[in-house]
Design an enzyme around this catalytic site. Structure first.
Site, PDB file in Angstrom:
ATOM      1  N   LEU A  49      45.739 -11.930  18.308  1.00 33.70           N
ATOM      2  CA  LEU A  49      45.798 -13.402  18.275  1.00 33.70           C
ATOM      3  C   LEU A  49      44.954 -14.016  19.389  1.00 33.70           C
ATOM      4  CD1 LEU A  49      49.618 -13.978  17.673  1.00 33.70           C
ATOM      5  CD2 LEU A  49      47.766 -14.412  16.062  1.00 33.70           C
ATOM      6  N   GLY A  50      44.758 -13.257  20.434  1.00 32.49           N
ATOM      7  CA  GLY A  50      43.979 -13.790  21.548  1.00 32.49           C
ATOM      8  C   GLY A  50      43.983 -12.796  22.692  1.00 32.49           C
ATOM      9  N   GLY A  52      43.195 -12.707  27.250  1.00 32.02           N
ATOM     10  CA  GLY A  52      42.780 -13.401  28.463  1.00 32.02           C
ATOM     11  C   GLY A  52      42.250 -12.379  29.434  1.00 32.02           C
ATOM     12  N   ALA A  55      45.902 -10.002  29.671  1.00 38.48           N
ATOM     13  CA  ALA A  55      46.730  -9.582  28.534  1.00 38.48           C
ATOM     14  C   ALA A  55      45.961  -9.618  27.208  1.00 38.48           C
ATOM     15  CB  ALA A  55      47.933 -10.513  28.434  1.00 38.48           C
ATOM     16  N   VAL A  56      46.485  -8.854  26.241  1.00 44.30           N
ATOM     17  CA  VAL A  56      46.029  -8.973  24.853  1.00 44.30           C
ATOM     18  C   VAL A  56      47.266  -9.359  24.050  1.00 44.30           C
ATOM     19  CG1 VAL A  56      44.877  -7.850  22.923  1.00 44.30           C
ATOM     20  CG2 VAL A  56      44.340  -7.131  25.249  1.00 44.30           C
ATOM     21  N   VAL A  57      47.089 -10.307  23.136  1.00 39.50           N
ATOM     22  CA  VAL A  57      48.238 -10.818  22.374  1.00 39.50           C
ATOM     23  C   VAL A  57      48.064 -10.445  20.903  1.00 39.50           C
ATOM     24  CG1 VAL A  57      49.550 -12.895  21.786  1.00 39.50           C
ATOM     25  CG2 VAL A  57      48.455 -12.717  24.030  1.00 39.50           C
ATOM     26  N   ASP A 165      48.216 -22.024  36.913  1.00 42.86           N
ATOM     27  CA  ASP A 165      47.070 -21.766  36.017  1.00 42.86           C
ATOM     28  C   ASP A 165      47.145 -22.672  34.786  1.00 42.86           C
ATOM     29  OD1 ASP A 165      44.661 -20.568  35.417  1.00 42.86           O
ATOM     30  OD2 ASP A 165      45.565 -18.778  34.523  1.00 42.86           O
TER      31      ASP A 165
HETATM   32  N1  LIG Z   1      52.500 -16.965  21.396  1.00 45.31           N
HETATM   33  C1  LIG Z   1      51.208 -17.010  21.069  1.00 45.31           C
HETATM   34  N2  LIG Z   1      50.829 -17.322  19.810  1.00 45.31           N
HETATM   35  C2  LIG Z   1      49.505 -17.371  19.476  1.00 45.31           C
HETATM   36  N3  LIG Z   1      48.492 -17.103  20.324  1.00 45.31           N
HETATM   37  C3  LIG Z   1      48.808 -16.778  21.592  1.00 45.31           C
HETATM   38  C4  LIG Z   1      50.179 -16.714  22.025  1.00 45.31           C
HETATM   39  N4  LIG Z   1      50.197 -16.382  23.346  1.00 45.31           N
HETATM   40  C5  LIG Z   1      48.899 -16.261  23.706  1.00 45.31           C
HETATM   41  N5  LIG Z   1      48.067 -16.488  22.672  1.00 45.31           N
HETATM   42  C6  LIG Z   1      46.576 -16.447  22.729  1.00 45.31           C
HETATM   43  O1  LIG Z   1      46.187 -15.399  23.609  1.00 45.31           O
HETATM   44  C7  LIG Z   1      45.430 -15.921  24.721  1.00 45.31           C
HETATM   45  C8  LIG Z   1      45.702 -15.091  25.964  1.00 45.31           C
HETATM   46  O2  LIG Z   1      47.086 -15.129  26.308  1.00 45.31           O
HETATM   47  P1  LIG Z   1      47.565 -15.266  27.823  1.00 45.31           P
HETATM   48  O3  LIG Z   1      47.090 -16.560  28.356  1.00 45.31           O
HETATM   49  O4  LIG Z   1      49.032 -15.044  27.858  1.00 45.31           O
HETATM   50  O5  LIG Z   1      46.776 -14.043  28.504  1.00 45.31           O
HETATM   51  P2  LIG Z   1      46.232 -13.885  29.988  1.00 45.31           P
HETATM   52  O6  LIG Z   1      45.490 -12.599  30.064  1.00 45.31           O
HETATM   53  O7  LIG Z   1      47.372 -14.059  30.941  1.00 45.31           O
HETATM   54  O8  LIG Z   1      45.248 -15.120  30.148  1.00 45.31           O
HETATM   55  P3  LIG Z   1      44.476 -15.662  31.459  1.00 45.31           P
HETATM   56  O9  LIG Z   1      43.038 -15.334  31.217  1.00 45.31           O
HETATM   57  O10 LIG Z   1      44.750 -17.134  31.360  1.00 45.31           O
HETATM   58  O11 LIG Z   1      45.080 -15.035  32.665  1.00 45.31           O
HETATM   59  C9  LIG Z   1      45.838 -17.397  24.821  1.00 45.31           C
HETATM   60  O12 LIG Z   1      44.833 -18.176  25.462  1.00 45.31           O
HETATM   61  C10 LIG Z   1      46.017 -17.754  23.344  1.00 45.31           C
HETATM   62  O13 LIG Z   1      44.767 -18.026  22.724  1.00 45.31           O
HETATM   63 MG   LIG Z   2      46.093 -17.273  29.813  1.00 55.65          MG
END
Ligand SMILES: Nc1ncnc2c1ncn2[C@@H]1O[C@H](COP(=O)(O)OP(=O)(O)OP(=O)(O)O)[C@@H](O)[C@H]1O
Ligand SMILES: [Mg+2]
Length: 324
Positions: A49-50, A52, A55-57, A165
């Site tokens: 789904l995404g 960052g 993390a990978v979601v 953030d």
């Molecule tokens: N519950 C969700 N439903 C749909 N998409 C999601 C969900 N949670 C996260 N995502 C997608 O995944 C992406 C990355 O998630 P997240 O921000 O938790 O990761 P991160 O690695 O902590 O990001 P960052 O680069 O901000 O540190 C989000 O920007 C969003 O596009």
């Molecule tokens: Mg994020």
């Protein structure tokens, strides 16, 4: 299959002491309750789904309710230095209960991953603006989004948490659309991965934690001064500007290029308070942005979430609606 420990984060230390470490198979534990959705063409690839920086979601389904969920996974080995912070932040996040803070349904930890299960949302605000509203949202809609986010942020601040953030990528929109726009009453703040809960509400200059995202970073963080939860209000101001206009509030050097030293440039710009209101916004929107984008020398006068409720009564009125 690897042995793992499941951790209940809300009362992590207490429950670990009381119950003893509960050794369970990670895959059985997570996938007993949730099933990762697989790409219909390859069958073996999880649907992403995404992602960052950390993390990978992935998309998954609750086996019992059949509801779609999102599973956010942090690979512990490639993010070793962040794991402790992630654990702590997930614990704070799971304890949150607010209509504009994304719920954490379950947390699992294996040798390889730290996984958080959340409701599945639509796209993030960054992708939405970029792909659907490149010149920003109409002000009445942007105001509603701003107020929903303000109420979520005020909730975190009341719990002593600085999000650290706030940015459009960490704001998720619902799939439900109302009057042509994703429903403002269901917009959610997520990703508390950089959050902190400083004693007395002040992060001392000597303890500045790993930083957030430069475009939304308050000037006092950039120059390394001590700071408070007002840094989130600054970031929220940037988000408000982005959703109103579709671009950043500050000019970062010639033709949008970074100058030789990104940080130095930020510090100088913010010291001089270069907020460029050369766009057509209502006086109310300009006023709120001017209050938030104080130059560095006036950082302590930047409003808190509470101040914004008081100074701009429409925020409080809309907020009551958004929390219904
Ligand atoms: N519950 C969700 N439903 C749909 N998409 C999601 C969900 N949670 C996260 N995502 C997608 O995944 C992406 C990355 O998630 P997240 O921000 O938790 O990761 P991160 O690695 O902590 O990001 P960052 O680069 O901000 O540190 C989000 O920007 C969003 O596009
Ligand atoms: Mg994020």
């Amino acid at each position: 299959m690897r042995k793992i420990t499941r951790i209940f984060f809300i009362s992590f230390c207490l429950s670990a002491l009381a119950m003893g470490a509960e050794e369970l198979q990670f895959e059985e534990e997570l996938e007993g309750k949730y099933e990762f959705e697989k790409n219909p063409e390859t069958f073996d690839q999880k649907i992403r789904l995404g992602n960052g920086r950390i993390a990978v979601v992935y998309l998954a389904r609750d086996r019992k309710s059949k509801n779609l969920v999102a599973v956010r996974q942090v690979d512990k080995e490639s993010n070793q230095s962040f794991v402790e912070q992630e654990r702590k932040a997930l614990g704070w996040h799971k304890a949150c209960d607010h209509p504009h803070i994304l719920k954490i349904l379950d947390i699992y930890e294996s040798q390889q991953f730290l996984s958080a299960v959340m409701p599945r949302m639509g796209m993030d605000l960054f992708d939405y603006i970029l792909n659907h509203q490149p010149s920003g949202l109409p002000e009445p809609v942007a105001r509603k989004y701003f107020v929903s986010l303000l109420s979520g942020l005020a909730y975190l601040h009341a719990k002593g948490i600085i999000h650290h953030d706030i940015k459009p990528e960490n704001i998720l929109l619902p799939c439900e659309v109302v009057e042509g726009y994703p429903d403002w009453k269901k917009i959610q703040i997520t990703d508390l991965g950089f959050a902190c809960r400083p004693e007395g509400g002040i992060v001392p200059a000597s303890e500045i934690p790993r930083s957030g995202t430069s475009g939304y970073m308050a000037p006092e963080i950039v120059v390394g001064f001590s700071y408070t939860n007002r840094v989130d209000v600054y970031a929220l101001g940037c988000v408000f500007y982005v959703i109103l206009v579709g671009s950043f509030p500050f000019h970062y050097g010639v033709k949008g290029q970074w100058t030789d030293s990104e940080e130095k440039f930020f510090a100088i710009s913010f010291r001089e308070g270069q907020y460029c209101p050369s766009i057509s916004l209502s006086p109310a929107a300009h006023q709120i942005l001017r209050r938030i984008f104080r130059p560095l020398s006036q950082a302590s006068e930047r409003p808190t979430c509470e101040d914004l409720w008081t100074e701009f009564p429409w925020t409080k009125e809309l907020s009551k609606e958004s929390e219904e």
